[in-house]
Design an enzyme around this catalytic site. Structure first.
Site, PDB file in Angstrom:
ATOM      1  CE1 TYR A  54       2.126   2.373 -45.382  1.00  0.00           C
ATOM      2  CE2 TYR A  54       0.443   3.392 -44.002  1.00  0.00           C
ATOM      3  CZ  TYR A  54       1.087   2.259 -44.474  1.00  0.00           C
ATOM      4  OH  TYR A  54       0.689   1.017 -44.027  1.00  0.00           O
ATOM      5  CB  SER A  69      -2.902   1.948 -43.570  1.00  0.00           C
ATOM      6  OG  SER A  69      -2.491   2.630 -42.397  1.00  0.00           O
TER       7      SER A  69
HETATM    8  P1  NDP Z   1       6.475  -6.163 -43.340  1.00  0.00           P
HETATM    9  O1  NDP Z   1       7.490  -5.122 -43.626  1.00  0.00           O
HETATM   10  O2  NDP Z   1       6.623  -7.034 -42.154  1.00  0.00           O
HETATM   11  O3  NDP Z   1       6.295  -7.124 -44.627  1.00  0.00           O
HETATM   12  C1  NDP Z   1       6.143  -6.521 -45.894  1.00  0.00           C
HETATM   13  C2  NDP Z   1       5.884  -7.587 -46.939  1.00  0.00           C
HETATM   14  O4  NDP Z   1       5.718  -6.933 -48.209  1.00  0.00           O
HETATM   15  C3  NDP Z   1       7.038  -8.551 -47.113  1.00  0.00           C
HETATM   16  O5  NDP Z   1       6.539  -9.820 -47.460  1.00  0.00           O
HETATM   17  C4  NDP Z   1       7.816  -7.944 -48.278  1.00  0.00           C
HETATM   18  O6  NDP Z   1       8.557  -8.883 -49.030  1.00  0.00           O
HETATM   19  C5  NDP Z   1       6.697  -7.400 -49.126  1.00  0.00           C
HETATM   20  N1  NDP Z   1       7.166  -6.303 -49.970  1.00  0.00           N
HETATM   21  C6  NDP Z   1       7.699  -5.116 -49.586  1.00  0.00           C
HETATM   22  N2  NDP Z   1       8.036  -4.378 -50.654  1.00  0.00           N
HETATM   23  C7  NDP Z   1       7.714  -5.124 -51.745  1.00  0.00           C
HETATM   24  C8  NDP Z   1       7.839  -4.923 -53.136  1.00  0.00           C
HETATM   25  N3  NDP Z   1       8.361  -3.794 -53.660  1.00  0.00           N
HETATM   26  N4  NDP Z   1       7.422  -5.912 -53.963  1.00  0.00           N
HETATM   27  C9  NDP Z   1       6.906  -7.068 -53.465  1.00  0.00           C
HETATM   28  N5  NDP Z   1       6.762  -7.317 -52.153  1.00  0.00           N
HETATM   29  C10 NDP Z   1       7.162  -6.354 -51.310  1.00  0.00           C
HETATM   30  O7  NDP Z   1       5.101  -5.363 -43.287  1.00  0.00           O
HETATM   31  P2  NDP Z   1       3.683  -5.695 -42.577  1.00  0.00           P
HETATM   32  O8  NDP Z   1       3.452  -7.146 -42.563  1.00  0.00           O
HETATM   33  O9  NDP Z   1       3.621  -4.919 -41.337  1.00  0.00           O
HETATM   34  O10 NDP Z   1       2.703  -4.986 -43.624  1.00  0.00           O
HETATM   35  C11 NDP Z   1       1.850  -5.698 -44.501  1.00  0.00           C
HETATM   36  C12 NDP Z   1       0.812  -4.721 -45.055  1.00  0.00           C
HETATM   37  O11 NDP Z   1       0.072  -4.162 -43.973  1.00  0.00           O
HETATM   38  C13 NDP Z   1       1.451  -3.540 -45.792  1.00  0.00           C
HETATM   39  O12 NDP Z   1       0.664  -3.219 -46.928  1.00  0.00           O
HETATM   40  C14 NDP Z   1       1.381  -2.418 -44.761  1.00  0.00           C
HETATM   41  O13 NDP Z   1       1.356  -1.150 -45.358  1.00  0.00           O
HETATM   42  C15 NDP Z   1       0.083  -2.756 -44.044  1.00  0.00           C
HETATM   43  N6  NDP Z   1      -0.054  -2.178 -42.712  1.00  0.00           N
HETATM   44  C16 NDP Z   1       0.813  -2.510 -41.709  1.00  0.00           C
HETATM   45  C17 NDP Z   1       0.664  -1.926 -40.457  1.00  0.00           C
HETATM   46  C18 NDP Z   1       1.567  -2.242 -39.308  1.00  0.00           C
HETATM   47  O14 NDP Z   1       1.479  -1.563 -38.260  1.00  0.00           O
HETATM   48  N7  NDP Z   1       2.441  -3.248 -39.399  1.00  0.00           N
HETATM   49  C19 NDP Z   1      -0.401  -0.953 -40.191  1.00  0.00           C
HETATM   50  C20 NDP Z   1      -1.247  -0.681 -41.323  1.00  0.00           C
HETATM   51  C21 NDP Z   1      -1.061  -1.277 -42.532  1.00  0.00           C
HETATM   52  P3  NDP Z   1      10.135  -9.181 -48.678  1.00  0.00           P
HETATM   53  O15 NDP Z   1      10.098  -9.931 -47.365  1.00  0.00           O
HETATM   54  O16 NDP Z   1      10.605 -10.011 -49.814  1.00  0.00           O
HETATM   55  O17 NDP Z   1      10.790  -7.841 -48.554  1.00  0.00           O
END
Ligand code: NDP
Length: 243
Positions: free
Chosen positions: A152, A138
């Protein structure tokens, strides 16, 4: 590039789904993991298969090390090899410092840091020369422009050390290890039309959110032949938030 197999954690939606679809479009068979969204992960698999590649969805809670190792092993059993690991699954704990609980600290560190370590360790057992490990960090691991994100940011900055250490451990085997730092990206975690989005947009140089496909494009570059001499690096895709 020869036939490749990729494993993308948190591939049921958002950035992970975009990465899975992009890697498939580039010619890889793709396994996605999810925690709760079985239906949506299955839909991503259908989109992977629509490109002509093989897809598979596996439940693997990021807090459960045994499930993570099993996901790596099941990928190799199903598709015969593992070339690309993308550590993407994530959560977004946010709030006043005094309200953060020890349980939230442990869960967040487990989902972002411990899971990435466990998966990389397991994946490295199967990867040959040309292997790729890419983690999604991030921009908040580099700069923290607003309050409420200490936990975070701490958990994501652990991926910097992981990436640099693994690059040294695995470089002699021809495996590259890199980190992609997204900035504000339009997903359910951070919708571009939320009340907070205007402030986030104002912090960017370009005046806009990233699309998940922007992050996927950088992952695809690192995963492909063009990334062969990039290792131990962090690439920021944040529309200039940290400029
Ligand atoms: P979303 O919330 O849209 O998606 C999160 C994904 O992670 C889902 O597939 C979810 O699965 C999975 N997930 C969440 N918790 C768990 C867990 N405990 N075990 C296994 N899988 C899990 O998030 P984003 O797509 O926005 O984020 C993806 C990555 O990018 C993350 O690491 C986030 O920190 C990072 N990021 C995002 C930013 C943003 O602005 N969006 C900015 C910077 C970094 P399920 O659908 O089954 O819950």
């Amino acid at each position: 590039m020869p036939h490749r197999v990729a494993l993308v954690t948190g591939g049921s939606r958002g950035i992970g789904a975009a990465i899975a679809e992009r890697l498939a479009a580039d010619g890889a068979d793709v396994v996605v993991t999810y925690a709760r969204s079985a239906e949506r992960a299955a839909a991503v698999v259908r989109r992977v298969e629509a490109t002509g590649r093989r897809g598979l969805a596996l439940e693997a809670a990021a807090t459960d090390a045994a499930q993570l190792v099993a996901a790596v092993d099941r990928t190799v059993t199903a598709f015969g090899r593992l070339d690309v690991l993308v550590n993407n699954a994530g959560i977004a704990p946010f709030g006043p410092l005094e309200q953060v609980t020890l349980e939230e600290v442990d869960t967040t560190m487990a989902v972002h840091a411990r899971a990435a370590f466990v998966l990389a360790q397991a994946a490295a057992r199967h990867m040959g020369s040309g292997g790729r490990i890419i983690s999604i960090g991030s921009s908040l691991a580099e700069r923290v422009p607003y309050p409420g994100w200490t936990l975070y940011a701490m958990s994501k900055s652990a991926l910097i050390g992981l990436t640099k250490g693994l690059a040294r451990d695995l470089g002699p085997r021809g495996i590259t290890v890199n980190l992609v730092h997204p900035g504000s990206t339009d997903t359910e975690m951070n919708p571009a039309d939320s009340p907070e989005a205007e402030q986030e947009r104002a912090y960017t140089a370009l005046g806009r959110y990233c699309d998940p496909r922007d992050i996927a494009a950088t992952v695809a570059h690192l995963a492909g032949e063009g990334g062969r001499n990039i290792t131990g690096a962090a690439v920021t895709v944040d529309a200039g938030t940290t400029a």
